[in-house]
Design a protein around this motif. Structure first.
Motif, PDB file in Angstrom:
ATOM      1  N   VAL A 214       0.835  -1.207   0.000  1.00 19.47           N
ATOM      2  CA  VAL A 214       0.000   0.000   0.000  1.00 19.47           C
ATOM      3  C   VAL A 214       0.866   1.253   0.000  1.00 19.47           C
ATOM      4  CG1 VAL A 214      -1.646   1.331   1.367  1.00 19.47           C
ATOM      5  CG2 VAL A 214      -1.979  -1.128   1.066  1.00 19.47           C
ATOM      6  N   SER A 215       1.957   1.230   0.765  1.00 17.96           N
ATOM      7  CA  SER A 215       2.850   2.388   0.812  1.00 17.96           C
ATOM      8  C   SER A 215       3.481   2.657  -0.552  1.00 17.96           C
ATOM      9  CB  SER A 215       3.947   2.147   1.863  1.00 17.96           C
ATOM     10  OG  SER A 215       4.886   3.201   1.855  1.00 17.96           O
ATOM     11  N   ALA A 216       3.904   1.589  -1.238  1.00 20.53           N
ATOM     12  CA  ALA A 216       4.530   1.752  -2.547  1.00 20.53           C
ATOM     13  C   ALA A 216       3.542   2.305  -3.567  1.00 20.53           C
ATOM     14  CB  ALA A 216       5.097   0.419  -3.023  1.00 20.53           C
ATOM     15  N   VAL A 217       2.336   1.767  -3.583  1.00 19.75           N
ATOM     16  CA  VAL A 217       1.333   2.242  -4.544  1.00 19.75           C
ATOM     17  C   VAL A 217       0.903   3.661  -4.209  1.00 19.75           C
ATOM     18  CG1 VAL A 217      -1.012   1.862  -5.409  1.00 19.75           C
ATOM     19  CG2 VAL A 217       0.534  -0.081  -5.081  1.00 19.75           C
ATOM     20  N   ASN A 218       0.807   3.966  -2.935  1.00 22.26           N
ATOM     21  CA  ASN A 218       0.444   5.327  -2.538  1.00 22.26           C
ATOM     22  C   ASN A 218       1.489   6.334  -3.010  1.00 22.26           C
ATOM     23  OD1 ASN A 218      -1.447   7.025  -0.902  1.00 22.26           O
ATOM     24  ND2 ASN A 218       0.437   7.470   0.196  1.00 22.26           N
ATOM     25  N   SER A 219       2.759   5.944  -2.980  1.00 19.10           N
ATOM     26  CA  SER A 219       3.828   6.816  -3.480  1.00 19.10           C
ATOM     27  C   SER A 219       3.687   7.055  -4.983  1.00 19.10           C
ATOM     28  CB  SER A 219       5.198   6.203  -3.172  1.00 19.10           C
ATOM     29  OG  SER A 219       5.433   6.136  -1.789  1.00 19.10           O
ATOM     30  N   VAL A 220       3.290   6.004  -5.711  1.00 20.52           N
ATOM     31  CA  VAL A 220       3.069   6.157  -7.157  1.00 20.52           C
ATOM     32  C   VAL A 220       1.985   7.192  -7.416  1.00 20.52           C
ATOM     33  CG1 VAL A 220       2.233   4.997  -9.236  1.00 20.52           C
ATOM     34  CG2 VAL A 220       3.840   3.833  -7.723  1.00 20.52           C
ATOM     35  N   ILE A 221       0.889   7.098  -6.681  1.00 19.79           N
ATOM     36  CA  ILE A 221      -0.237   8.016  -6.886  1.00 19.79           C
ATOM     37  C   ILE A 221       0.148   9.437  -6.501  1.00 19.79           C
ATOM     38  CG2 ILE A 221      -2.582   8.552  -6.133  1.00 19.79           C
ATOM     39  CD1 ILE A 221      -3.018   5.536  -5.804  1.00 19.79           C
ATOM     40  N   ASP A 222       0.818   9.597  -5.360  1.00 16.32           N
ATOM     41  CA  ASP A 222       1.199  10.928  -4.897  1.00 16.32           C
ATOM     42  C   ASP A 222       2.184  11.590  -5.857  1.00 16.32           C
ATOM     43  OD1 ASP A 222      -0.436  10.612  -2.741  1.00 16.32           O
ATOM     44  OD2 ASP A 222       1.173  10.171  -1.310  1.00 16.32           O
ATOM     45  N   THR A 223       3.194  10.832  -6.284  1.00 16.14           N
ATOM     46  CA  THR A 223       4.194  11.405  -7.183  1.00 16.14           C
ATOM     47  C   THR A 223       3.589  11.757  -8.530  1.00 16.14           C
ATOM     48  OG1 THR A 223       5.904  10.064  -6.099  1.00 16.14           O
ATOM     49  CG2 THR A 223       6.463  11.046  -8.226  1.00 16.14           C
ATOM     50  N   GLY A 224       2.642  10.932  -8.994  1.00 16.81           N
ATOM     51  CA  GLY A 224       2.000  11.216 -10.270  1.00 16.81           C
ATOM     52  C   GLY A 224       1.247  12.530 -10.255  1.00 16.81           C
ATOM     53  N   THR A 225       0.455  12.761  -9.228  1.00 18.77           N
ATOM     54  CA  THR A 225      -0.298  14.015  -9.154  1.00 18.77           C
ATOM     55  C   THR A 225       0.628  15.202  -8.924  1.00 18.77           C
ATOM     56  OG1 THR A 225      -0.706  13.568  -6.799  1.00 18.77           O
ATOM     57  CG2 THR A 225      -2.406  12.907  -8.355  1.00 18.77           C
ATOM     58  N   THR A 226       1.683  15.006  -8.135  1.00 16.22           N
ATOM     59  CA  THR A 226       2.651  16.086  -7.908  1.00 16.22           C
ATOM     60  C   THR A 226       3.354  16.465  -9.207  1.00 16.22           C
ATOM     61  OG1 THR A 226       3.034  15.321  -5.640  1.00 16.22           O
ATOM     62  CG2 THR A 226       4.673  16.788  -6.594  1.00 16.22           C
ATOM     63  N   ARG A 227       3.688  15.464 -10.004  1.00 23.60           N
ATOM     64  CA  ARG A 227       4.347  15.739 -11.283  1.00 23.60           C
ATOM     65  C   ARG A 227       3.441  16.528 -12.219  1.00 23.60           C
ATOM     66  NH1 ARG A 227       5.686  11.258 -15.773  1.00 23.60           N
ATOM     67  NH2 ARG A 227       6.785  12.565 -17.274  1.00 23.60           N
ATOM     68  N   GLU A 228       2.167  16.178 -12.255  1.00 22.32           N
ATOM     69  CA  GLU A 228       1.232  16.914 -13.102  1.00 22.32           C
ATOM     70  C   GLU A 228       1.113  18.367 -12.663  1.00 22.32           C
ATOM     71  OE1 GLU A 228      -1.543  12.969 -14.042  1.00 22.32           O
ATOM     72  OE2 GLU A 228      -2.324  14.630 -12.828  1.00 22.32           O
ATOM     73  N   LYS A 229       1.091  18.608 -11.362  1.00 21.73           N
ATOM     74  CA  LYS A 229       1.002  19.972 -10.866  1.00 21.73           C
ATOM     75  C   LYS A 229       2.288  20.744 -11.123  1.00 21.73           C
ATOM     76  CE  LYS A 229      -3.166  19.561  -9.333  1.00 21.73           C
ATOM     77  NZ  LYS A 229      -4.277  20.246 -10.040  1.00 21.73           N
ATOM     78  N   SER A 230       3.440  20.062 -11.066  1.00 20.32           N
ATOM     79  CA  SER A 230       4.711  20.755 -11.286  1.00 20.32           C
ATOM     80  C   SER A 230       4.861  21.209 -12.728  1.00 20.32           C
ATOM     81  CB  SER A 230       5.884  19.835 -10.904  1.00 20.32           C
ATOM     82  OG  SER A 230       6.044  18.789 -11.848  1.00 20.32           O
ATOM     83  N   VAL A 231       4.294  20.446 -13.669  1.00 22.28           N
ATOM     84  CA  VAL A 231       4.341  20.860 -15.076  1.00 22.28           C
ATOM     85  C   VAL A 231       3.497  22.112 -15.280  1.00 22.28           C
ATOM     86  CG1 VAL A 231       3.760  20.185 -17.434  1.00 22.28           C
ATOM     87  CG2 VAL A 231       4.814  18.530 -15.896  1.00 22.28           C
ATOM     88  N   ALA A 232       2.381  22.191 -14.578  1.00 16.75           N
ATOM     89  CA  ALA A 232       1.500  23.356 -14.718  1.00 16.75           C
ATOM     90  C   ALA A 232       2.037  24.575 -13.986  1.00 16.75           C
ATOM     91  CB  ALA A 232       0.099  23.013 -14.206  1.00 16.75           C
ATOM     92  N   ALA A 233       2.912  24.372 -12.987  1.00 20.94           N
ATOM     93  CA  ALA A 233       3.435  25.487 -12.195  1.00 20.94           C
ATOM     94  C   ALA A 233       4.500  26.234 -12.986  1.00 20.94           C
ATOM     95  CB  ALA A 233       4.011  24.966 -10.882  1.00 20.94           C
ATOM     96  N   ARG A 234       4.326  27.531 -13.137  1.00 21.97           N
ATOM     97  CA  ARG A 234       5.267  28.354 -13.888  1.00 21.97           C
ATOM     98  C   ARG A 234       5.565  29.630 -13.116  1.00 21.97           C
ATOM     99  NH1 ARG A 234       3.100  29.320 -19.748  1.00 21.97           N
ATOM    100  NH2 ARG A 234       5.087  30.452 -19.782  1.00 21.97           N
ATOM    101  N   VAL A 235       6.586  30.342 -13.561  1.00 17.04           N
ATOM    102  CA  VAL A 235       6.867  31.644 -12.975  1.00 17.04           C
ATOM    103  C   VAL A 235       5.660  32.545 -13.224  1.00 17.04           C
ATOM    104  CG1 VAL A 235       8.362  33.671 -13.071  1.00 17.04           C
ATOM    105  CG2 VAL A 235       9.352  31.393 -13.341  1.00 17.04           C
TER     106      VAL A 235
END
Length: 262
Positions: free
Chosen positions: A159-180
């Motif tokens: 569960v911890s490993a899969v939860n990390s996959v989900i968290d990192t995936g959403t964080t990555r999507e938000k980081s692409v949208a984040a700009r100066v």
């Protein structure tokens, strides 16, 4: 008003940004030169030079601050690609410890997820983002079923490993949208125009245009702004986030699946 101007700058192709800014800087410099010739007072040229030096120093600080913001966001996006590849790989290995049919089903779902994560999803790629969200839901649903057949430590680990996959995936999507922020970019351009205006004004006070040297300065300033925008625009320009970690993982999982079927 400033946010509208920032949106207008976003519509300019990245390759055209240096030329557009260089022409803009040259125009405002000429305006400053002619304004001094027509309305310039009898003040000391040395005093005006000190004002120009202070303006250029503030412009350099603003350039450095904005460049640091853009570079930080680029580095975050780069690290998240590697982090997501590591998380998916770890979850896939732990899924291999789950008895059939849940373990193979979870591994297949993770392999499918890795396939569509080989490139950073842009905010306007709604279908790709929706597909990734559906696969995350599928992975979590299989995990919820699979953990019920495991003992406590192995279930918690999965569960911890899969939860990390989900968290990192959403964080990555938000980081692409984040700009100066666009207001910061426009403030930088406006301040650069003011500095160029003061440069023309001071050159007129000294009675020399120095167009060659000024043009070199305008070109350097324009290229610096273009570099900041290149770092800040994940879909444009020559500076792209390396996606090789996820591509290699997706290929490795696909090859493993084919080997298992043979």
């Amino acid at each position: 008003m400033i946010s509208d101007l920032a949106g207008l700058l976003d519509r300019v192709p990245l390759a055209a940004v240096p030329a557009v800014l260089a022409v803009l800087f040259f125009i405002v410099s000429e305006l400053g030169y002619r304004l001094h010739q027509r309305f310039g007072g009898g003040g000391s040229a040395d005093d005006e030079t000190q004002v120009l030096s202070a303006a250029l120093l503030l412009l350099a600080l603003l350039l450095g601050f904005t460049f640091s913001m853009a570079l930080g966001r680029y580095d975050e996006r780069r690290q998240l690609v590697v982090q997501e590849a590591n998380d998916i790989g770890t979850a896939w290995l732990r899924a291999g410890l789950v008895p059939a049919p849940h373990g193979p089903a979870l591994q297949q779902a993770l392999a499918d997820y890795a396939q569509i994560r080989q490139t950073s999803p842009l905010p306007n790629e709604t279908q790709k983002l929706a597909a990734a969200a559906r696969l995350r839901d599928r992975v979590w649903a299989i995990t919820a079923t699979a953990q019920s057949v495991l003992d406590g430590p192995r279930a918690a680990s999965l569960v911890s490993a899969v939860n990390s996959v989900i968290d990192t995936g959403t964080t990555r999507e938000k980081s692409v949208a984040a700009r100066v922020p666009g207001e910061v970019i426009m403030l930088l351009v406006i301040f650069a125009c003011v500095a160029c205006f003061l440069l023309g004004y001071v050159l007129a006070a000294h009675g020399q245009r120095h167009r060659l040297v000024s043009s070199v300065l305008f070109a350097l300033m324009s290229l610096t702004v273009m570099l900041i925008l290149d770092l800040d625009r994940p879909a444009d320009g020559a500076i792209r986030v390396d996606q090789s970690a996820l591509r290699e993982l997706a290929q490795q999982l696909a090859n493993t699946a084919r080997s298992a079927q043979q």
